[in-house]
Motif scaffolding. Structure first.
Motif, short mmCIF file in Angstrom:
data_model
loop_
_atom_site.label_atom_id
_atom_site.label_comp_id
_atom_site.label_asym_id
_atom_site.label_seq_id
_atom_site.Cartn_x
_atom_site.Cartn_y
_atom_site.Cartn_z
N PRO A 126 0.74 -1.12 -0.05
CA PRO A 126 -0.06 -0.04 -0.08
C PRO A 126 0.82 1.20 -0.16
N MET A 127 0.23 2.46 -0.21
CA MET A 127 0.97 3.55 -0.25
C MET A 127 0.49 4.13 1.28
N VAL A 128 1.64 4.22 1.82
CA VAL A 128 1.62 4.58 3.42
C VAL A 128 2.09 6.16 3.54
N PHE A 129 2.47 6.84 2.71
CA PHE A 129 2.83 8.48 2.85
C PHE A 129 1.69 9.37 2.71
N LEU A 130 1.94 10.62 3.36
CA LEU A 130 1.02 11.52 3.05
C LEU A 130 0.73 11.83 1.59
N PRO A 131 -0.23 12.27 1.06
CA PRO A 131 -0.39 12.73 -0.26
C PRO A 131 0.57 13.76 -0.70
N ALA A 132 0.98 14.81 0.08
CA ALA A 132 2.09 15.88 -0.42
C ALA A 132 3.18 14.94 -0.84
N PHE A 133 3.53 13.85 -0.40
CA PHE A 133 4.74 13.14 -0.39
C PHE A 133 4.66 12.36 -1.86
N ALA A 134 3.56 12.24 -2.39
CA ALA A 134 3.11 11.66 -3.54
C ALA A 134 3.79 12.39 -4.84
N LEU A 135 3.70 13.72 -4.28
CA LEU A 135 4.27 14.52 -5.58
C LEU A 135 5.70 14.45 -6.02
N LEU A 136 6.42 14.00 -5.01
CA LEU A 136 7.88 13.52 -5.28
C LEU A 136 8.01 12.68 -6.48
N VAL A 137 7.21 11.55 -6.69
CA VAL A 137 7.25 10.64 -7.64
C VAL A 137 6.29 11.09 -8.80
N LEU A 138 5.48 11.92 -8.64
CA LEU A 138 4.43 12.01 -9.83
C LEU A 138 5.08 12.54 -11.12
N PRO A 139 5.98 13.42 -11.33
CA PRO A 139 6.82 13.67 -12.49
C PRO A 139 7.43 12.59 -13.06
N LEU A 140 7.94 11.42 -12.44
CA LEU A 140 8.61 10.25 -12.66
C LEU A 140 7.38 9.26 -13.67
N THR A 141 6.17 9.38 -13.31
CA THR A 141 5.21 8.80 -14.00
C THR A 141 5.02 8.99 -15.43
N PHE A 142 5.63 10.24 -16.03
CA PHE A 142 5.59 10.46 -17.28
C PHE A 142 6.67 9.77 -17.99
N LEU A 143 7.30 8.96 -17.26
CA LEU A 143 8.47 8.18 -17.80
C LEU A 143 8.35 6.84 -17.79
N PRO A 144 9.10 5.85 -18.67
CA PRO A 144 8.67 4.40 -18.54
C PRO A 144 9.19 4.01 -17.03
N PRO A 145 8.64 2.80 -16.44
CA PRO A 145 8.91 2.64 -15.11
C PRO A 145 10.34 2.13 -14.77
N ASP A 146 11.01 1.62 -15.56
CA ASP A 146 12.40 1.15 -15.35
C ASP A 146 13.32 2.34 -15.32
N VAL A 147 13.24 3.29 -16.34
CA VAL A 147 14.07 4.65 -16.16
C VAL A 147 13.39 5.47 -15.02
N ALA A 148 12.33 5.44 -14.68
CA ALA A 148 11.84 6.12 -13.47
C ALA A 148 12.38 5.55 -12.25
N PHE A 149 12.81 4.39 -12.17
CA PHE A 149 13.21 3.62 -10.89
C PHE A 149 14.99 3.82 -10.97
N ALA A 150 15.47 4.10 -11.96
CA ALA A 150 16.91 4.23 -12.22
C ALA A 150 17.02 5.64 -11.74
N LEU A 151 16.27 6.66 -12.17
CA LEU A 151 16.39 8.06 -11.54
C LEU A 151 16.07 8.28 -10.05
N TRP A 152 15.08 7.35 -9.65
CA TRP A 152 14.84 7.51 -8.19
C TRP A 152 16.15 6.98 -7.58
N SER A 153 16.57 5.90 -8.01
CA SER A 153 17.90 5.33 -7.16
C SER A 153 19.13 6.53 -7.51
N VAL A 154 19.40 7.00 -8.48
CA VAL A 154 20.21 7.95 -8.56
C VAL A 154 19.94 9.24 -7.75
N ALA A 155 18.84 9.75 -7.87
CA ALA A 155 18.38 10.63 -6.73
C ALA A 155 18.63 10.30 -5.30
#
Length: 423
Positions: A95-124
């Motif tokens: 489940p999603m267990v973080f406050l809605p405001a923190f979902a904004l951290l990952v929202l821009p990454l949903t415009f990218l393919p999931p594997d690319v998004a995960f790679a960028l999240w890891s680099v970040a």
């Protein structure tokens, strides 16, 4: 002169040994990560926590932020992500267990393919660790900075944060900046940074009361400001019903939730008293077992507010040692604490070493010993040693950090409890 040369030679040998150990650990962790991707694929296990975040953000785009806590809206997105590893890949709902405001951290990454998004999240995440620890490491002699940074990047909590796609790098940044601003006596600004800890509110359960007992009202005002903004933004995004559903999920990690598989909570692999209770469940009657666990939790937490009160009287309420005691007690006594959350200790551990109060071998033990567990388990399996199925590494890491944090807690808190009150 010869004694000094011998001492310098010993230091050089230890530095070379540490560099070799860190290089070997980096190589092993890279192989472990790549091997996990090849065996299990991305998202069923590796990147599982990021999968929950990414799917929640996808649901927010498709159905609005009120949907991010609804399994019927988020599970289809998670299943699609899991199927990237294969049509028969398992997909345990997270489940999603973080406050809605923190979902904004990952929202821009949903415009990218999931594997690319995960790679960028890891680099970040790696970049956040570097940014968080850079001001803490700056006062160290130049030859020591890189090995210490490498030690923190390769430590078990950091590696697990990367493996699962966790959010602890943001917590680390918040606590590191809190510590830097606290030392600079920029109290309001230091409190603002504590708002990041609302990602995992259990990390604040002893720190906020401690600050209150120390009379650090400007710090608490800063926290109240950032926390209020985060809560207001969350309310605007998902409405009151969204916040109620969020609270239902995080309380569900404490009490059984019908949509939660026990493996997702993973209570037996935590680094706290609760995990010990789960481990001993069945060996002892429930009533005395959990009464004893509750007493142990209380005895672990109780010295912390006493220490803060004594520290205020002695003018030591900004002490790094006090912060280590507060955080280790929090991780040991709180109801939900996995080993990757121990990343929040890194700034205060490094600062204590820099000040000369924490023995360096203790930092090296904390950083290196748990990190060897995955490879020790692989070696035992290769030798055909019988081991329980599933979660052995996490279970052992939880037990090891539990012991290490109790040692650190005793080291950190005892001097404050010995401070005499002024008559």
């Amino acid at each position: 002169m010869s004694w000094r040369k011998k001492e310098s030679g010993n230091s050089s040998s230890l530095a070379r040994a540490l560099s070799l150990a860190l290089f070997a650990l980096a190589l092993l962790e890279a192989l472990y990560f790549v091997g996990g991707l090849r065996v299990a694929g991305l998202f069923p296990i590796i990147g599982g926590d990021f999968r929950a975040l990414y799917a929640a953000a996808q649901a927010a785009r498709a159905h609005g932020f009120g949907a991010i806590y609804q399994p019927e809206r988020t599970l289809p997105f998670q299943e699609t992500l899991c199927r990237m590893a294969g049509p028969e890949a398992p997909c345990v709902f997270i489940p999603m267990v973080f406050l809605p405001a923190f979902a904004l951290l990952v929202l821009p990454l949903t415009f990218l393919p999931p594997d690319v998004a995960f790679a960028l999240w890891s680099v970040a995440s790696l970049l956040l660790i570097f940014l968080a620890l850079r001001p803490i490491l700056r006062p160290f002699p130049s030859p020591e900075r890189r090995p210490l940074l490498a030690l923190m990047l390769l430590a078990y909590p950091s590696f697990m944060n990367l493996l699962w796609g966790q959010v602890n790098a943001w917590l680390l940044l918040g606590l590191a900046r809190f510590q830097v601003d606290q030392e600079a006596r920029a109290d309001f600004r230091s409190g603002l940074w504590l708002g990041w800890l609302l990602l995992k509110p259990q990390t604040l359960v002893l720190l906020l009361p401690g600050l209150a007992l120390a009379g650090r009202w400007k710090t608490l005002m800063g926290f109240g400001t950032s926390a209020g903004l985060i809560l207001l933004l969350s309310l605007a995004l998902s409405g009151p019903s969204g916040l109620r559903e969020w609270w239902g999920w995080i309380s569900g990690f404490a009490a059984p939730h019908p949509a939660l598989a026990p493996a997702v909570v993973g209570a037996e692999t935590m680094m706290n008293w609760r995990a010990l209770g789960v481990w001993l469940d069945g060996a002892l009657p429930d009533a005395p077992l959990w009464a004893g666990i509750g007493i142990a939790m209380a005895l672990t937490a109780l010295p912390v507010p006493i220490a803060w009160r004594r520290a205020r009287e002695a003018g030591e309420d900004r002490s790094t040692r006090l912060l280590i005691g507060t955080l280790t007690a929090t991780l040991t006594a709180s109801w939900h604490a996995h080993a990757h959350t121990a990343m929040i200790l890194m700034p205060s551990l490094l600062s204590a070493v820099r000040e000369g109060s924490l023995p360096r071998p203790l930092l090296l033990t904390w950083g290196l010993l748990p990190a060897t567990l995955p490879f020790g388990v692989i070696l035992l399996e290769a030798m055909r040693v019988p081991l329980p199925e599933g979660g052995v590494v996490s279970f052992l890491a939880g037990r090891l950090f539990f012991a290490l944090h109790l040692i650190l807690l005793g080291w950190a808190i005892t001097p404050f409890l010995q401070v005499r009150r002024h008559p």
